[in-house]
Design a protein around this motif. Structure first.
Motif, PDB file in Angstrom:
ATOM      1  N   VAL A  57      -0.466  -3.712   3.672  1.00  9.66           N
ATOM      2  CA  VAL A  57      -0.456  -3.763   2.212  1.00  9.66           C
ATOM      3  C   VAL A  57       0.865  -4.397   1.807  1.00  9.66           C
ATOM      4  CG1 VAL A  57      -0.543  -2.458   0.052  1.00  9.66           C
ATOM      5  CG2 VAL A  57      -1.904  -1.704   2.028  1.00  9.66           C
ATOM      6  N   ASP A  65       4.519   0.410  -9.081  1.00  3.07           N
ATOM      7  CA  ASP A  65       3.118  -0.018  -9.102  1.00  3.07           C
ATOM      8  C   ASP A  65       2.644  -0.422  -7.709  1.00  3.07           C
ATOM      9  OD1 ASP A  65       2.920   0.450 -11.828  1.00  3.07           O
ATOM     10  OD2 ASP A  65       3.353  -1.636 -12.376  1.00  3.07           O
ATOM     11  N   ASP A  66       3.510  -1.080  -6.956  1.00  2.50           N
ATOM     12  CA  ASP A  66       3.160  -1.453  -5.579  1.00  2.50           C
ATOM     13  C   ASP A  66       2.929  -0.212  -4.729  1.00  2.50           C
ATOM     14  OD1 ASP A  66       3.379  -4.103  -6.263  1.00  2.50           O
ATOM     15  OD2 ASP A  66       5.254  -4.462  -5.159  1.00  2.50           O
ATOM     16  N   ASP A  68       1.948   2.721  -5.829  1.00  2.00           N
ATOM     17  CA  ASP A  68       0.671   3.300  -6.264  1.00  2.00           C
ATOM     18  C   ASP A  68      -0.506   2.592  -5.587  1.00  2.00           C
ATOM     19  OD1 ASP A  68       1.824   5.188  -7.939  1.00  2.00           O
ATOM     20  OD2 ASP A  68       1.708   3.910  -9.721  1.00  2.00           O
ATOM     21  N   ARG A  69      -0.411   1.275  -5.489  1.00  2.00           N
ATOM     22  CA  ARG A  69      -1.480   0.497  -4.863  1.00  2.00           C
ATOM     23  C   ARG A  69      -1.590   0.810  -3.366  1.00  2.00           C
ATOM     24  NH1 ARG A  69      -0.750  -4.434  -2.996  1.00  2.00           N
ATOM     25  NH2 ARG A  69       1.148  -4.690  -4.246  1.00  2.00           N
ATOM     26  N   ALA A  72      -3.215   4.305  -3.134  1.00  2.00           N
ATOM     27  CA  ALA A  72      -4.621   4.232  -3.549  1.00  2.00           C
ATOM     28  C   ALA A  72      -5.470   3.666  -2.412  1.00  2.00           C
ATOM     29  CB  ALA A  72      -4.756   3.377  -4.802  1.00  2.00           C
ATOM     30  N   THR A  73      -4.917   2.696  -1.690  1.00  2.00           N
ATOM     31  CA  THR A  73      -5.625   2.114  -0.549  1.00  2.00           C
ATOM     32  C   THR A  73      -5.798   3.139   0.565  1.00  2.00           C
ATOM     33  OG1 THR A  73      -4.722  -0.070  -1.068  1.00  2.00           O
ATOM     34  CG2 THR A  73      -5.585   0.254   1.151  1.00  2.00           C
TER      35      THR A  73
END
Length: 244
Positions: A57, A65-66, A68-69, A72-73
């Protein structure tokens, strides 16, 4: 060994150096590993060596935000997280009298803010038996010319582990610091210079630079149940540099 069989790990700064070596060792011991880093081309190269039990990732630990991404993945694909190696870091030299706000901000954003929110945002996915590993440094224990800002960030990381071990009482989640000494990585050679870094390695009682795989072996120990009675601790893999 398969000490990490079935476990899910996140390694920040996982595209190169100690992060990549640790991801490789975790996979060898049975884990599925997410590597996280800023440079997509570095991540792609790392994935080619890590194989099917790795996922990359792209992002920065200083960008919430990165993060969080990233999580989430992990949640969508694996559901939970067992091992978190907060390894991403940066450094640069500046002597007292030459330190700029930009120098300070860049290093603290990655090494302190980045570690804090890497852990805090990953924590909801972790369960009892989970292991959080923070990458420290011998510089957190020693005075180092022109390296005070970086060194201060690593001292902060050391206290994060002490304080978070208290915050995590009763959860079954452990947090420890892994502190390498002079280790042959591209980042270290770029910052210090090869000749100076080789000379530093020669000053250790072992008499050489460390290899990232040697630190990765210690990371695998801290990630596994073999270190089940350790939390709030600091493990040095430094050739004795900060010990004698």
């Amino acid at each position: 060994m398969n000490r990490l069989s079935g476990k899910t790990a996140v390694v920040t700064g996982g595209g190169s150096g100690i992060g990549l070596a640790s991801a490789k060792r975790f996979i060898e011991e049975g884990a599925f590993v997410y590597i996280f880093g800023r440079r997509q081309e570095v991540l792609d190269t790392a994935l080619a060596t890590l194989g099917d039990n790795a996922r990359a990732v792209q992002g920065s630990v200083s960008d919430l935000d990165d993060l969080d991404r990233l999580y989430a993945t992990v949640k969508a694909e694996r559901g939970e997280l067992d091992i978190l190696l907060a390894n991403a870091g940066t450094g640069a030299f500046a002597a007292l009298g030459e330190i700029t706000p930009e120098h300070y901000q860049q290093i603290f954003d990655v090494n302190v803010k980045g570690v804090l929110f890497t852990v805090q945002k990953g924590l909801p996915l972790m369960k009892a038996g989970g292991s959080i590993i923070l990458t420290g440094s011998t510089t957190g224990e020693m005075g180092t010319p022109q390296f005070s800002v970086y060194s201060a960030t690593k001292a902060a990381v050391r206290n994060f582990a002490r304080s978070w071990a208290q915050d995590l009482r009763g959860t079954g989640i452990r947090v420890n610091v892994l502190s390498p000494g002079p280790t042959r990585t591209d980042l270290a050679l770029d910052v210090v210079g090869e000749a100076a870094f080789e000379a530093m390695g020669a000053t250790t009682p072992i008499g050489r630079l460390g290899d990232p795989a040697e630190t990765a072996a210690a990371a695998a120990f801290l990630a596994s149940g073999d270190s089940s009675f350790m939390t709030g601790s600091e493990m040095f893999v430094d050739g004795g540099l900060a010990q004698v």
